[in-house]
Design a protein around this motif. Structure first.
Motif, PDB file in Angstrom:
ATOM      1  N   THR A 104      10.314 -12.217 -21.731  1.00  0.00           N
ATOM      2  CA  THR A 104      11.545 -11.464 -21.499  1.00  0.00           C
ATOM      3  C   THR A 104      12.408 -11.444 -22.751  1.00  0.00           C
ATOM      4  OG1 THR A 104      11.544 -11.997 -19.145  1.00  0.00           O
ATOM      5  CG2 THR A 104      13.655 -11.361 -20.109  1.00  0.00           C
ATOM      6  N   LEU A 105      12.521 -12.583 -23.399  1.00  0.00           N
ATOM      7  CA  LEU A 105      13.332 -12.658 -24.612  1.00  0.00           C
ATOM      8  C   LEU A 105      12.742 -11.789 -25.725  1.00  0.00           C
ATOM      9  CD1 LEU A 105      14.356 -16.427 -24.806  1.00  0.00           C
ATOM     10  CD2 LEU A 105      15.677 -14.494 -23.975  1.00  0.00           C
ATOM     11  N   GLN A 106      11.417 -11.790 -25.860  1.00  0.00           N
ATOM     12  CA  GLN A 106      10.806 -10.945 -26.888  1.00  0.00           C
ATOM     13  C   GLN A 106      11.068  -9.473 -26.603  1.00  0.00           C
ATOM     14  OE1 GLN A 106       6.625 -11.495 -27.684  1.00  0.00           O
ATOM     15  NE2 GLN A 106       6.565  -9.777 -29.117  1.00  0.00           N
ATOM     16  N   ALA A 107      10.971  -9.084 -25.335  1.00  0.00           N
ATOM     17  CA  ALA A 107      11.235  -7.687 -24.981  1.00  0.00           C
ATOM     18  C   ALA A 107      12.656  -7.287 -25.374  1.00  0.00           C
ATOM     19  CB  ALA A 107      11.016  -7.475 -23.487  1.00  0.00           C
ATOM     20  N   ILE A 108      13.629  -8.168 -25.101  1.00  0.00           N
ATOM     21  CA  ILE A 108      15.017  -7.885 -25.468  1.00  0.00           C
ATOM     22  C   ILE A 108      15.165  -7.839 -26.989  1.00  0.00           C
ATOM     23  CG2 ILE A 108      17.389  -8.731 -25.357  1.00  0.00           C
ATOM     24  CD1 ILE A 108      16.743  -9.890 -22.607  1.00  0.00           C
ATOM     25  N   PHE A 109      14.495  -8.764 -27.682  1.00  0.00           N
ATOM     26  CA  PHE A 109      14.555  -8.794 -29.146  1.00  0.00           C
ATOM     27  C   PHE A 109      14.015  -7.499 -29.739  1.00  0.00           C
ATOM     28  CE2 PHE A 109      12.730  -9.739 -33.319  1.00  0.00           C
ATOM     29  CZ  PHE A 109      13.793 -10.349 -33.957  1.00  0.00           C
ATOM     30  N   GLU A 110      12.897  -7.026 -29.195  1.00  0.00           N
ATOM     31  CA  GLU A 110      12.316  -5.776 -29.702  1.00  0.00           C
ATOM     32  C   GLU A 110      13.269  -4.609 -29.435  1.00  0.00           C
ATOM     33  OE1 GLU A 110       9.862  -5.915 -31.546  1.00  0.00           O
ATOM     34  OE2 GLU A 110       8.718  -7.688 -30.994  1.00  0.00           O
ATOM     35  N   PHE A 111      13.892  -4.596 -28.258  1.00  0.00           N
ATOM     36  CA  PHE A 111      14.870  -3.552 -27.944  1.00  0.00           C
ATOM     37  C   PHE A 111      16.012  -3.574 -28.957  1.00  0.00           C
ATOM     38  CE2 PHE A 111      18.986  -2.773 -25.799  1.00  0.00           C
ATOM     39  CZ  PHE A 111      18.859  -1.415 -25.557  1.00  0.00           C
ATOM     40  N   GLN A 112      16.568  -4.762 -29.210  1.00  0.00           N
ATOM     41  CA  GLN A 112      17.655  -4.887 -30.191  1.00  0.00           C
ATOM     42  C   GLN A 112      17.222  -4.366 -31.559  1.00  0.00           C
ATOM     43  OE1 GLN A 112      19.466  -9.061 -28.325  1.00  0.00           O
ATOM     44  NE2 GLN A 112      18.615  -9.041 -30.370  1.00  0.00           N
ATOM     45  N   SER A 113      16.011  -4.745 -31.988  1.00  0.00           N
ATOM     46  CA  SER A 113      15.523  -4.343 -33.314  1.00  0.00           C
ATOM     47  C   SER A 113      15.404  -2.820 -33.410  1.00  0.00           C
ATOM     48  CB  SER A 113      14.169  -4.999 -33.598  1.00  0.00           C
ATOM     49  OG  SER A 113      14.274  -6.409 -33.535  1.00  0.00           O
ATOM     50  N   LEU A 114      14.896  -2.204 -32.357  1.00  0.00           N
ATOM     51  CA  LEU A 114      14.737  -0.751 -32.355  1.00  0.00           C
ATOM     52  C   LEU A 114      16.087  -0.042 -32.354  1.00  0.00           C
ATOM     53  CD1 LEU A 114      11.766  -0.663 -29.851  1.00  0.00           C
ATOM     54  CD2 LEU A 114      11.682   0.240 -32.188  1.00  0.00           C
ATOM     55  N   VAL A 291      19.573 -11.885 -28.559  1.00  0.00           N
ATOM     56  CA  VAL A 291      18.374 -12.711 -28.687  1.00  0.00           C
ATOM     57  C   VAL A 291      18.019 -12.824 -30.160  1.00  0.00           C
ATOM     58  CG1 VAL A 291      15.920 -12.891 -28.135  1.00  0.00           C
ATOM     59  CG2 VAL A 291      17.525 -12.044 -26.423  1.00  0.00           C
ATOM     60  N   GLY A 292      17.772 -14.050 -30.603  1.00  0.00           N
ATOM     61  CA  GLY A 292      17.410 -14.293 -31.989  1.00  0.00           C
ATOM     62  C   GLY A 292      15.985 -14.810 -32.114  1.00  0.00           C
ATOM     63  N   PHE A 303      11.744 -17.307 -29.455  1.00  0.00           N
ATOM     64  CA  PHE A 303      12.937 -16.487 -29.199  1.00  0.00           C
ATOM     65  C   PHE A 303      13.946 -17.306 -28.403  1.00  0.00           C
ATOM     66  CE2 PHE A 303       9.336 -13.676 -29.683  1.00  0.00           C
ATOM     67  CZ  PHE A 303       9.813 -12.748 -30.598  1.00  0.00           C
ATOM     68  N   ALA A 304      15.221 -17.076 -28.691  1.00  0.00           N
ATOM     69  CA  ALA A 304      16.277 -17.829 -28.013  1.00  0.00           C
ATOM     70  C   ALA A 304      17.537 -16.986 -27.930  1.00  0.00           C
ATOM     71  CB  ALA A 304      16.577 -19.128 -28.770  1.00  0.00           C
ATOM     72  N   LEU A 305      18.349 -17.245 -26.896  1.00  0.00           N
ATOM     73  CA  LEU A 305      19.669 -16.622 -26.838  1.00  0.00           C
ATOM     74  C   LEU A 305      20.561 -17.294 -27.874  1.00  0.00           C
ATOM     75  CD1 LEU A 305      20.370 -16.248 -23.002  1.00  0.00           C
ATOM     76  CD2 LEU A 305      19.627 -14.489 -24.618  1.00  0.00           C
ATOM     77  N   VAL A 306      21.261 -16.495 -28.661  1.00  0.00           N
ATOM     78  CA  VAL A 306      22.099 -17.038 -29.738  1.00  0.00           C
ATOM     79  C   VAL A 306      23.518 -16.511 -29.582  1.00  0.00           C
ATOM     80  CG1 VAL A 306      20.148 -17.257 -31.319  1.00  0.00           C
ATOM     81  CG2 VAL A 306      21.473 -15.157 -31.302  1.00  0.00           C
ATOM     82  N   LEU A 307      24.467 -17.191 -30.223  1.00  0.00           N
ATOM     83  CA  LEU A 307      25.872 -16.777 -30.220  1.00  0.00           C
ATOM     84  C   LEU A 307      26.322 -16.401 -28.813  1.00  0.00           C
ATOM     85  CD1 LEU A 307      25.878 -14.534 -33.422  1.00  0.00           C
ATOM     86  CD2 LEU A 307      26.546 -16.918 -33.234  1.00  0.00           C
ATOM     87  N   GLN A 308      26.111 -17.308 -27.880  1.00  0.00           N
ATOM     88  CA  GLN A 308      26.328 -16.964 -26.478  1.00  0.00           C
ATOM     89  C   GLN A 308      27.812 -16.766 -26.189  1.00  0.00           C
ATOM     90  OE1 GLN A 308      23.926 -18.934 -23.607  1.00  0.00           O
ATOM     91  NE2 GLN A 308      22.455 -19.642 -25.118  1.00  0.00           N
ATOM     92  N   THR A 309      28.136 -15.517 -25.841  1.00  0.00           N
ATOM     93  CA  THR A 309      29.546 -15.135 -25.655  1.00  0.00           C
ATOM     94  C   THR A 309      29.868 -14.785 -24.214  1.00  0.00           C
ATOM     95  OG1 THR A 309      28.953 -12.845 -26.169  1.00  0.00           O
ATOM     96  CG2 THR A 309      29.691 -14.217 -27.993  1.00  0.00           C
ATOM     97  N   ARG A 310      28.918 -14.951 -23.300  1.00  0.00           N
ATOM     98  CA  ARG A 310      29.142 -14.570 -21.909  1.00  0.00           C
ATOM     99  C   ARG A 310      29.838 -15.695 -21.148  1.00  0.00           C
ATOM    100  NH1 ARG A 310      24.620 -14.445 -19.231  1.00  0.00           N
ATOM    101  NH2 ARG A 310      25.089 -12.781 -17.757  1.00  0.00           N
ATOM    102  N   GLU A 311      30.684 -15.296 -20.204  1.00  0.00           N
ATOM    103  CA  GLU A 311      31.450 -16.299 -19.476  1.00  0.00           C
ATOM    104  C   GLU A 311      30.572 -17.173 -18.590  1.00  0.00           C
ATOM    105  OE1 GLU A 311      30.877 -14.051 -15.842  1.00  0.00           O
ATOM    106  OE2 GLU A 311      31.812 -15.994 -16.025  1.00  0.00           O
ATOM    107  N   GLN A 312      29.311 -16.761 -18.329  1.00  0.00           N
ATOM    108  CA  GLN A 312      28.419 -17.627 -17.567  1.00  0.00           C
ATOM    109  C   GLN A 312      27.902 -18.785 -18.414  1.00  0.00           C
ATOM    110  OE1 GLN A 312      25.598 -14.648 -16.162  1.00  0.00           O
ATOM    111  NE2 GLN A 312      26.242 -15.077 -14.084  1.00  0.00           N
ATOM    112  N   HIS A 313      28.007 -18.634 -19.725  1.00  0.00           N
ATOM    113  CA  HIS A 313      27.425 -19.633 -20.622  1.00  0.00           C
ATOM    114  C   HIS A 313      28.467 -20.529 -21.286  1.00  0.00           C
ATOM    115  CE1 HIS A 313      23.809 -16.712 -21.124  1.00  0.00           C
ATOM    116  NE2 HIS A 313      23.622 -17.544 -20.125  1.00  0.00           N
ATOM    117  N   ILE A 314      29.677 -20.025 -21.436  1.00  0.00           N
ATOM    118  CA  ILE A 314      30.716 -20.796 -22.114  1.00  0.00           C
ATOM    119  C   ILE A 314      31.983 -20.754 -21.266  1.00  0.00           C
ATOM    120  CG2 ILE A 314      29.761 -20.322 -24.391  1.00  0.00           C
ATOM    121  CD1 ILE A 314      31.861 -18.199 -24.788  1.00  0.00           C
ATOM    122  N   ARG A 315      33.013 -21.438 -21.706  1.00  0.00           N
ATOM    123  CA  ARG A 315      34.267 -21.448 -20.957  1.00  0.00           C
ATOM    124  C   ARG A 315      34.832 -20.031 -20.850  1.00  0.00           C
ATOM    125  NH1 ARG A 315      37.430 -26.795 -23.302  1.00  0.00           N
ATOM    126  NH2 ARG A 315      35.947 -28.335 -22.471  1.00  0.00           N
TER     127      ARG A 315
END
Length: 447
Positions: A104-114, A291-292, A303-315
């Motif tokens: 799933t992460l690779q699919a998102i990474f490829e989408f971002q790259s494109l 995704v980085g 592949f990993a989620l990076v710079l997590q800015t979503r409220e589900q992940h941080i305060r």
């Protein structure tokens, strides 16, 4: 479940019957009759019933469609449906334990790259709901970057996008100024005047091609935004980027848009996906997921989620956005579509849209009473006046000829009560366009 199963459960929780479960609900709030539903159907009967209901829909495979305005009937290669139907993708929702979901992460990474390649920007994310919310998120992101509470948007941006932006910004106490359009495109003098507002402007938002299908003067608009200390936000049609300059080349700081045209069917309006890209220096303010690509201890790609800015992940108070969805399946379809077509294939699709749209435009202007409200370059959508209330004419076109016509513009722009926004993609054939012209000519001739 059997009656014995139900009785065992009731006994386990200490009640006599199902009615006792609802004893706390006052009688006046209860329905004292059976639900007004038809009798149960067998599986075969239900299947036939659902097929009959579906048959009432205006199936775009049977009826030629000239509607656009944000939802587009493009041809989709069969490989797209094949890949997105794989169970490992089709059943996945969102990578909460992200790093174990490498596919799933690779699919998102490829989408971002494109998306980066497509827009000419340096960083892209995933998980935008749609083009409208992506535009609103871009405006909010610009206010966070600049510290200003004023956004300027062109009146030639899709009216529904502007409505979503107004809702988002009002809840953040951000002023939104709409500048007028002239002859189908943004009035740059009015834009320059709006940028003189006290306190400065956070962003200028233009759509290219705009709601009327017209190409905007994006480089000049971006220059005006930067001169005022704000950011330039471009709302773009991704298919148009097969022939038009990417936002990164004309000075945009943020590029957003609706990705439905990239391998996703019209689907009665959703689910869709927004795309969002920006310059590298702004990526820590981006909403959604990023995704980085890294390497594990054995040197393999990971592949990993990076710079997590979503409220589900941080305060919550530190979150840049509360976007919680994934839209991963739609993003995967977009990635497969772009990878399948490649640079040359996307260019051919865009050229086909361009040439076919201009063919229909010229044919429509041959009809008595049909005229162009302005002379301006366009991509795959254009406006013509039809000399009659457009809504009635489009209804007659559907009822009598089975043709899904263009969008009547009167409900958005009163000055264009007789205006119709037409869209032509590569899916439309010359025969369909000629049939439309013949049918419209017949209706206009009847007065």
């Amino acid at each position: 479940m059997t009656d014995q199963d139900r009785q065992a459960m009731l006994q386990a929780i200490g009640v006599r019957d199902v009615e006792e479960l609802f004893s706390d609900i006052p009688p006046r709030a209860r329905l004292d009759r059976p639900l007004a539903l038809p009798a149960a159907l067998s599986e075969a009967e239900l299947y036939r019933h659902m097929r009959e209901l579906a048959g009432r829909n205006a199936d775009l495979e049977r009826y030629p469609c000239f509607l656009g305005a944000g939802a587009y009937d493009h041809l989709i290669p069969s490989v797209v449906r094949h890949v997105v139907s794989l169970p490992e993708f089709y059943t996945a929702y969102t990578p909460y334990q992200a790093e174990v979901s490498q596919g799933t992460l690779q699919a998102i990474f490829e989408f971002q790259s494109l998306i980066c390649q497509l827009t000419g920007m340096e960083v892209a994310n995933a998980s935008m709901y749609d083009g409208a919310s992506a535009a609103a998120e871009a405006a909010l992101m610009a206010t966070a970057i600049t510290g200003r509470k004023h956004v300027v948007v062109s009146g030639a941006v899709h009216p529904e996008y502007r409505a979503v932006m107004a809702t988002y910004l009002a809840n953040q106490e951000v002023a939104l100024t709409t500048v007028p359009w002239q002859q189908g495109r943004t009035d740059l003098q009015a834009l320059a005047d709006a940028l003189q507002a006290p306190g400065g402007v956070a962003a200028v938002v233009l759509q290219h091609p705009n709601f009327f299908g017209v190409l905007e003067e994006m480089e000049q608009a971006a220059e005006l935004a930067h001169r005022a200390g704000g950011l330039a936000v471009a709302v773009v049609d991704p298919i148009s980027l097969g022939v038009l300059r990417p936002p990164g080349d004309y000075g945009a700081d943020i590029a957003v848009g609706e990705g439905q045209a990239l391998g996703n069917p019209v689907s009665f309006g959703g689910p869709y996906l927004g795309f969002f890209a920006c310059r590298k220096e702004f990526m820590r303010r981006m909403p959604g997921r990023i995704v980085g690509l890294a390497r594990d201890v054995e040197g393999r790609r990971a592949f990993a989620l990076v710079l997590q800015t979503r409220e589900q992940h941080i305060r919550r108070e530190r979150a840049t956005s509360n976007i919680c969805t994934n839209q991963g399946l739609n993003a995967l379809a977009a990635a497969v579509y772009l990878a399948c077509l490649g640079r040359q294939g996307l260019r051919e699709v865009a050229e086909a849209c361009l040439l076919k749209a201009h063919y229909l435009y010229d044919r429509l202007l041959e009809l008595p009473g049909v005229e162009a409200p302005w002379q301006a370059p366009f991509f795959k959508e254009f406006v013509v006046r039809v000399g009659r209330p457009a809504g009635q004419l489009m209804q007659a076109l559907w009822r009598r000829f089975g043709i899904i016509g263009g969008l009547p513009l009167g409900r958005f722009e009163p000055a264009l009560e007789q205006g119709v926004l037409w869209c032509v993609t590569e899916a439309r054939t010359r025969q369909e366009m000629d049939r439309l012209v013949q049918a419209l000519g017949q209706l206009l001739g009847e007065g």
